[in-house]
Design a protein around this motif. Structure first.
Motif, short mmCIF file in Angstrom:
data_model
loop_
_atom_site.label_atom_id
_atom_site.label_comp_id
_atom_site.label_asym_id
_atom_site.label_seq_id
_atom_site.Cartn_x
_atom_site.Cartn_y
_atom_site.Cartn_z
N LEU A 145 40.15 47.28 44.79
CA LEU A 145 40.35 48.09 43.59
C LEU A 145 41.32 49.23 43.83
CD1 LEU A 145 36.81 48.25 41.98
CD2 LEU A 145 38.89 47.31 40.99
N ASN A 200 46.13 39.24 40.43
CA ASN A 200 45.01 40.06 40.91
C ASN A 200 43.76 39.87 40.07
OD1 ASN A 200 46.44 41.15 42.99
ND2 ASN A 200 46.83 43.13 42.04
N ASP A 201 43.95 39.51 38.79
CA ASP A 201 42.78 39.39 37.91
C ASP A 201 41.81 38.32 38.39
OD1 ASP A 201 42.78 41.35 35.87
OD2 ASP A 201 44.58 40.44 35.04
N THR A 202 42.33 37.18 38.80
CA THR A 202 41.44 36.12 39.31
C THR A 202 40.74 36.60 40.57
OG1 THR A 202 42.76 34.36 38.35
CG2 THR A 202 41.40 33.76 40.23
N GLN A 203 41.53 37.28 41.43
CA GLN A 203 40.95 37.78 42.68
C GLN A 203 39.87 38.84 42.38
OE1 GLN A 203 43.62 39.90 45.21
NE2 GLN A 203 42.52 39.38 47.07
N PHE A 204 40.19 39.74 41.45
CA PHE A 204 39.26 40.80 41.08
C PHE A 204 37.97 40.20 40.53
CE2 PHE A 204 38.50 44.37 37.73
CZ PHE A 204 37.51 44.92 38.52
N ALA A 205 38.13 39.22 39.63
CA ALA A 205 36.95 38.58 39.03
C ALA A 205 36.10 37.92 40.12
CB ALA A 205 37.41 37.55 38.01
N ALA A 206 36.76 37.21 41.04
CA ALA A 206 36.01 36.51 42.09
C ALA A 206 35.31 37.50 43.01
CB ALA A 206 36.96 35.61 42.87
N LEU A 207 36.03 38.56 43.40
CA LEU A 207 35.42 39.56 44.29
C LEU A 207 34.23 40.23 43.60
CD1 LEU A 207 38.60 41.19 45.87
CD2 LEU A 207 36.84 39.94 47.10
N THR A 208 34.39 40.49 42.28
CA THR A 208 33.30 41.11 41.53
C THR A 208 32.09 40.18 41.50
OG1 THR A 208 34.89 42.27 40.14
CG2 THR A 208 32.67 42.07 39.27
N TRP A 209 32.34 38.89 41.22
CA TRP A 209 31.23 37.93 41.15
C TRP A 209 30.53 37.83 42.51
CZ3 TRP A 209 29.50 35.48 36.78
CH2 TRP A 209 28.43 34.59 36.99
N ILE A 234 38.18 32.04 34.86
CA ILE A 234 39.00 33.05 35.56
C ILE A 234 40.05 32.39 36.48
CG2 ILE A 234 37.27 34.89 35.37
CD1 ILE A 234 37.85 33.88 38.76
N TRP A 266 34.30 30.44 44.77
CA TRP A 266 34.54 31.86 44.50
C TRP A 266 35.37 32.46 45.63
CZ3 TRP A 266 34.07 33.71 39.91
CH2 TRP A 266 33.10 33.25 39.02
N PHE A 290 37.05 40.50 31.30
CA PHE A 290 38.20 39.62 31.54
C PHE A 290 38.78 39.04 30.25
CE2 PHE A 290 36.33 40.13 35.71
CZ PHE A 290 37.46 40.53 36.39
N PHE A 307 30.91 40.79 32.37
CA PHE A 307 31.95 40.11 33.15
C PHE A 307 32.91 39.39 32.19
CE2 PHE A 307 33.60 36.44 35.46
CZ PHE A 307 33.90 36.95 36.72
N ALA A 320 38.91 31.57 45.20
CA ALA A 320 39.49 32.38 44.11
C ALA A 320 39.78 33.80 44.60
CB ALA A 320 38.55 32.41 42.92
N LEU A 363 35.69 44.49 47.67
CA LEU A 363 35.95 44.83 46.27
C LEU A 363 36.44 46.28 46.17
CD1 LEU A 363 35.76 44.16 43.24
CD2 LEU A 363 33.38 44.90 43.29
#
Lengths: 538, 307
Positions: free
Chosen positions: A517, A490-499, B103, B68, B142, B138, B71, A513
């Protein structure tokens, strides 16, 4: 014959073969070109519903769709259940999958594969279905036209709809009404558990009196445990209600399984709890109504026993209704599973009553593959499949209950409609079917002590008790590892969704997002609860 | 989120169209002859897309958007290849590309210590960059996750320090404020005495006034409310947190249904009958197709009549 002549004959034959082959290739190429000129598009969809009625229903839906869209041909690919998971994975990985596929979750298909091989259908779910024009569903988003809000096609971790369901399945008891009349003089199906037990005694009396071997229930390894687990579940409803803090109710046993496991480790319930013992007694009572060796029998063996009139009842799902009715030479009656009510003198003390089916998810879900050559056409066919008229054809011909609101239901399908009045279930003997593999194995390897001719709840509990706690710990460790992996992923997904959301790369980024969450928080909480339960045990 | 940038699309000029057609030609040629790989194709298409987008839009629509999106769809390995191969792309922002690489490295399969170390190095580099606040937040968040969940052995103290700093320093940033939720989980779901847990509850309560973003605040309140329930803490505080979470907007149906039932049940237990009644009714009106519907209906009917 002279060698020169033989050579000539040989070369002539070779030339003829070459010309024939060339002509075939040219003709075939011309046919393909003709087909492309006429712009006929072929959509293929695969499923594993080989039960009677399902294929015919899909055929008719395809035919009706082609009537509306003459340049589209829809071809179904029915694949046997036994090979479906392997077939599915091979097709997906090999890039040869058809346009639409009925997805079986956990059997070869997980979130990663869904994301990799299928196309999200969220935009489809959010928009009105054009095939519902002129009906009361006109203008309503597709997802709102399903009984379950299209939950069956939503993938929580991916925050997208990926599939369109066609039916809301339920499980019922099928009765041989002809045999019932012979045994009781009437075709009245028992309304209560106590009445059902009296009927079982009358079956045995009839069997002895007439000298014919008739069993009250035809059991198989799949449907017998399904039935008995549900009954056990009913006996533990009050126990679970009391274990939950401040009157919280979870929608199903999977949601609170980690908590129940940690409650066991903390000594808040045990195999000696009165409700648990009552559940095992009830399981034994029902098991004695099935033919010997039922735990090793296949679904087909039990169906055969019922069809031949050697068993009065079989438990099965709505998916089997048409097959059973078509094969049976007698009228078939249907009833919900027999749950003891709180008024029951033996089993009433610990139960709340029959379970609610209001939250049943729609099933038989179809997803669009990424390698579809005609995704727009395939999406359009999915919309027709999920329309009121498409679902009407489905339910009329297959005999399966519908998934779309307002679809008319025949009298013989009505008993399969979900029953809303009822309670949330309690525990299963193995706490939950989800994740508790060692506990399941611990129970199933000892069920002969519960179901055997000399078996008893006491014998089963005494054998299982020394192993039960260790099995829970082992399962919790596995659940912890699995949740840790999900959270990491989920961390990669969370980071990508956040970006994406921060940089406005897509229009619906904030919504995704936000949904992600809330869903991820549930997994996080389960992870920390599991870790704490294990830490407390050490 | 924090900053709003509006992309205004303009039509391509003839040069851009030619470039696009050239790129498409490469795509078709590559497809037939297998001369260039799938990921190179993506880069070629990225160039074409960015050229077509028009000069002023190059800054707003990142050429790394497909990476992205991959990902975001669990396709970490594919996304990582795209981020790595975009290294030589002149239009790509180096920071964005490297953070994307970091990430995705966390979930490239098989997961290796080398990949985690490389991800930690990249995140560490950008975490230290005070000039680009949003990028730094960010990277810090992480980086904390790497310490908490990916490193073996985990370094929860380092993670806690970063989460605390993020909440303290970056009020209003939803990602920084998401650290408050992580603090709730790490601090409370720990094998500690009740007394110590009470102390930690009190400490975590102090975070509430600092939280300004709706998502960060909502998730903090939701997790605090549920923690009070899980550990048999103050029902009054649990109700307050769950109501606060609801005010900030719960949009997930499962979470909303569970929260409404919890508020009603806590209210019933505290003698807040009107509150219980209101939330039972809300649940019944919205969640007709829920296994709990019948039980909640009965509980509503069993409530004492209003005075």
């Amino acid at each position: 014959m002279r060698p020169k002549l033989r050579n000539r004959i040989g070369f002539t034959l070779l030339a003829i073969c070459f010309l024939a082959s060339l002509s075939y290739r040219v003709r075939s190429h011309m046919q393909t070109a003709e087909s492309s000129r006429s712009e006929t598009v072929t959509i293929r969809f695969a499923h594993w519903q080989l039960e009677n009625g399902a294929r015919e229903a899909f055929e008719k839906i395809a035919e009706e769709y082609t009537k509306l869209n003459p340049k589209v041909m829809v071809v179904q690919l029915p694949i046997p259940e036994e090979i479906y998971p392997n077939w599915l994975v091979t097709q997906l990985v090999g890039g040869t999958a058809p346009d639409l596929i009925e997805v079986i979750l956990d059997a070869g298909v997980n979130d990663e594969r869904i994301a990799h091989f299928f196309t999200p259908l969220t935009d489809l779910a959010d928009a009105p279905n054009p095939y519902n024009k002129g009906t009361d569903l006109d203008g309503i988003p597709l997802r709102e036209t399903f009984f379950d809000g299209m939950k069956g096609g939503y993938f929580n971790n991916l925050v997208e709809y990926y599939a369109v369901p066609v039916s809301c399945p339920t499980v019922r008891m099928f009765f041989n009404l002809e045999l019932l009349r012979k045994i009781t003089g009437s075709d009245h199906i028992p309304d209560t558990y106590a009445e059902m037990i009296r009927l079982f005694s009358r079956v045995k009396e009839y069997s002895d009196r007439e000298g014919v071997r008739i069993f009250p229930i035809a059991g198989a390894k799949s449907n017998s445990l399904q039935l008995m687990n549900r009954l056990f579940n009913g006996q533990t409803q009050t126990l679970v209600e009391n274990l939950n803090p401040v009157g919280i109710i979870n929608e199903n046993e999977v949601d609170c399984s980690v908590r129940r496991a940690s409650d066991y480790l903390a000594g808040r319930w045990s195999l000696d709890s009165a409700a648990v013992r009552s559940g095992f007694n009830l399981m034994r009572e029902i098991s004695q109504q099935m033919q010997p060796g039922f735990l090793r029998a296949e679904r087909e063996d039990a169906t055969l026993l019922f069809i031949r009139g050697q068993a009065l009842i079989i438990t099965s799902g709505s998916w089997d209704a048409t097959s059973i009715r078509q094969q049976a030479t007698f009228p078939v009656g249907l009833a919900p599973l027999p749950f003891p009510t709180p008024q029951d003198s033996t089993y009433g003390k610990y139960t709340k009553g029959a379970p609610s089916e209001a939250g049943n998810k729609a099933a038989a879900i179809f997803a669009l593959t990424r390698n579809s050559a005609h995704p727009e056409v395939a999406r359009d066919f999915l919309l027709f499949l999920a329309s009121r008229s498409g679902n009407q054809i489905w339910t009329d011909i297959s005999g399966w209950p519908p998934a779309i609101i307002g679809t008319k239901v025949r009298k013989d399908i009505a008993p399969f409609l979900p029953i809303s009045e009822g309670y949330v279930l309690g525990l299963q003997p193995n706490i939950s079917w989800m994740g508790f593999l060692d506990l399941t194995s611990c129970c199933t390897t000892h069920y002969h002590l519960l179901f055997g001719s000399n078996g008893s709840a006491e014998a089963f509990v005494q054998a299982v008790k020394p192993l039960y706690g260790d099995a829970i710990v082992s399962d919790l460790r596995r659940i912890l590892r699995s949740n840790q992996e999900i959270v990491k992923r989920n961390d990669t997904q969370f980071a990508a969704l956040t970006w994406i959301a921060r940089n406005h790369l897509t229009a619906d980024a904030d919504r995704k997002l936000d949904q992600f969450l809330q869903s991820a928080t549930l997994t996080d909480r389960r992870l920390y609860q599991t870790r704490l339960a294990l830490a407390a045990k050490q | 989120m924090n900053e709003v940038r509006t992309a205004s699309f303009t039509g391509p000029n003839i040069f851009q169209v030619r470039l696009y057609l050239f790129a498409r030609g490469r795509f078709i040629a590559g497809w037939f002859f297998g001369l260039i790989g799938e990921h190179s194709l993506r880069v070629v298409l990225l160039v074409a897309t960015s050229c077509l987008a028009g000069a002023e839009n190059v800054q707003t629509v990142s050429p790394l958007r497909p990476a992205w999106q991959d990902a975001a769809h669990f396709l970490a390995t594919d996304a990582n290849k795209s981020f790595t191969q975009a290294r030589s792309h002149p239009e790509v922002n180096v920071g964005e590309r490297e953070l994307g690489e970091a990430i995705t490295l966390l979930n490239v399969q098989p997961r290796t210590a080398g990949n985690i170390l490389r991800a930690r190095e990249i995140l560490g580099k950008y975490a230290a960059e005070a000039s680009a606040e949003e990028t730094s937040i960010f990277a810090r968040y992480f980086l904390a996750r790497v310490y908490e969940a990916f490193e073996e052995p985990a370094q929860p103290e380092k993670a806690l320090a970063i989460y605390k700093e993020l909440v303290d320093r970056y009020s209003g940033d939803s990602l920084a404020e998401h650290s408050a939720s992580r603090l709730v989980f790490i601090e409370l779901y720990d094998d500690i005495s009740s007394k110590e847990r009470d102390r930690r509850f009190a400490e975590l309560e102090e975070l509430a006034p600092k939280l300004k973003s709706t998502m960060g605040r909502r998730d903090y309140h939701l997790n605090m409310g549920n923690a009070y329930i899980d550990f048999g803490g103050s029902p009054v505080k649990a109700i307050a947190h769950l109501l606060a979470a609801e005010t900030d907007g719960i949009t997930n149906r499962d979470v909303e249904a569970a929260t409404w039932i919890a508020i009603a049940e806590l209210g019933r237990g505290e003698g807040e009958i009107d509150l219980a009644r209101a939330y039972y009714r809300k649940f019944l009106a919205k969640y007709e197709r829920d296994n709990r519907h019948y039980t909640i209906q009965q509980r509503l009917e069993a409530l004492p009549l209003a005075k």
